[in-house]
Design a protein around this motif. Structure first.
Motif, PDB file in Angstrom:
ATOM      1  N   ALA A  32       0.831  -1.206   0.000  1.00  0.00           N
ATOM      2  CA  ALA A  32       0.000   0.000   0.000  1.00  0.00           C
ATOM      3  C   ALA A  32       0.863   1.252   0.000  1.00  0.00           C
ATOM      4  N   ALA A  33       2.114   1.127  -0.408  1.00  0.00           N
ATOM      5  CA  ALA A  33       3.036   2.267  -0.363  1.00  0.00           C
ATOM      6  C   ALA A  33       2.490   3.431  -1.165  1.00  0.00           C
ATOM      7  N   PRO A  34       2.688   4.640  -0.729  1.00  0.00           N
ATOM      8  CA  PRO A  34       3.372   4.980   0.519  1.00  0.00           C
ATOM      9  C   PRO A  34       2.435   4.886   1.718  1.00  0.00           C
ATOM     10  N   VAL A  35       3.010   4.457   2.855  1.00  0.00           N
ATOM     11  CA  VAL A  35       2.282   4.394   4.114  1.00  0.00           C
ATOM     12  C   VAL A  35       2.864   5.456   5.033  1.00  0.00           C
ATOM     13  N   ASP A  36       1.995   6.286   5.590  1.00  0.00           N
ATOM     14  CA  ASP A  36       2.405   7.280   6.587  1.00  0.00           C
ATOM     15  C   ASP A  36       2.527   6.536   7.912  1.00  0.00           C
ATOM     16  N   VAL A  37       3.739   6.157   8.249  1.00  0.00           N
ATOM     17  CA  VAL A  37       3.981   5.319   9.424  1.00  0.00           C
ATOM     18  C   VAL A  37       3.453   5.995  10.690  1.00  0.00           C
ATOM     19  N   ASP A  38       3.607   7.311  10.809  1.00  0.00           N
ATOM     20  CA  ASP A  38       3.100   8.001  11.994  1.00  0.00           C
ATOM     21  C   ASP A  38       1.583   7.867  12.116  1.00  0.00           C
TER      22      ASP A  38
END
Length: 178
Positions: A32-38
């Protein structure tokens, strides 16, 4: 007898090469990139899964993520064993985002030095539902920010999981308290 290690090594190389050419190797799972990790941090209720051994009889399962100062992700997986009022179990793996994957591929370490593949294959625009899987298609987790999702959303996510190459007959819906 000194040739035995060389024979074993040659046999292993031949077996590995044949397995790679056999056509049985599944392609990498899409991300699912990009993933906003925050934005991904916080609590996720496990709605359904193809479970790993420790979670086969899990109830009220919740996976929580918190970013550590060094960028790794402290994970707490908690669930009730065998029933909604069963004993609480917890696991505390640490995730590491794989560079160059847009935040969608992590190594999840339960036991040093082994890291299990953890691929965020889907996350909705509001970061309310996610599908996490593995390229082996052996385990998958459908998770949400709430303990329940609509039947329409559930069916849509199951179709997505099937499109990823999973045998959806193995999926277990995780019970949560009303």
């Amino acid at each position: 007898m000194r040739t035995l290690p060389f024979v074993l090594l040659a046999l292993m190389v031949a077996t590995t090469t044949a397995a790679c050419r056999s056509g049985n190797v599944k392609p990498s799972i899409p991300t699912a990139a990009p993933v906003d990790v925050d934005r991904f941090m916080g609590d996720w209720y496990v709605i359904a899964h193809i479970p790993s051994f420790p979670e086969r009889d899990a109830y009220a399962a919740v996976e929580s993520y918190a970013k550590l100062p060094d960028g790794r992700i402290q994970t707490t997986f908690r669930f009730r064993k065998g029933a909604l009022d069963g004993p609480e179990k917890t696991m505390h793996p640490v995730g590491t985002v794989t560079p160059g994957t847009g935040g969608a591929v992590w190594g999840m370490q339960f036991i040093w030095p082994i890291q299990a593949e953890y691929v965020i294959a889907y996350v909705d625009a509001d970061y309310q539902q996610t599908i996490v899987g593995r390229s082996k298609r052996d385990y998958v987790w459908l998770m949400a920010r709430t303990p329940r999702i609509s039947d329409a959303d559930y069916e849509a996510r199951i179709r997505q999981i099937q499109a990823l190459g999973y045998d959806v007959s193995k999926i277990r819906r995780v019970p949560h308290a009303p």
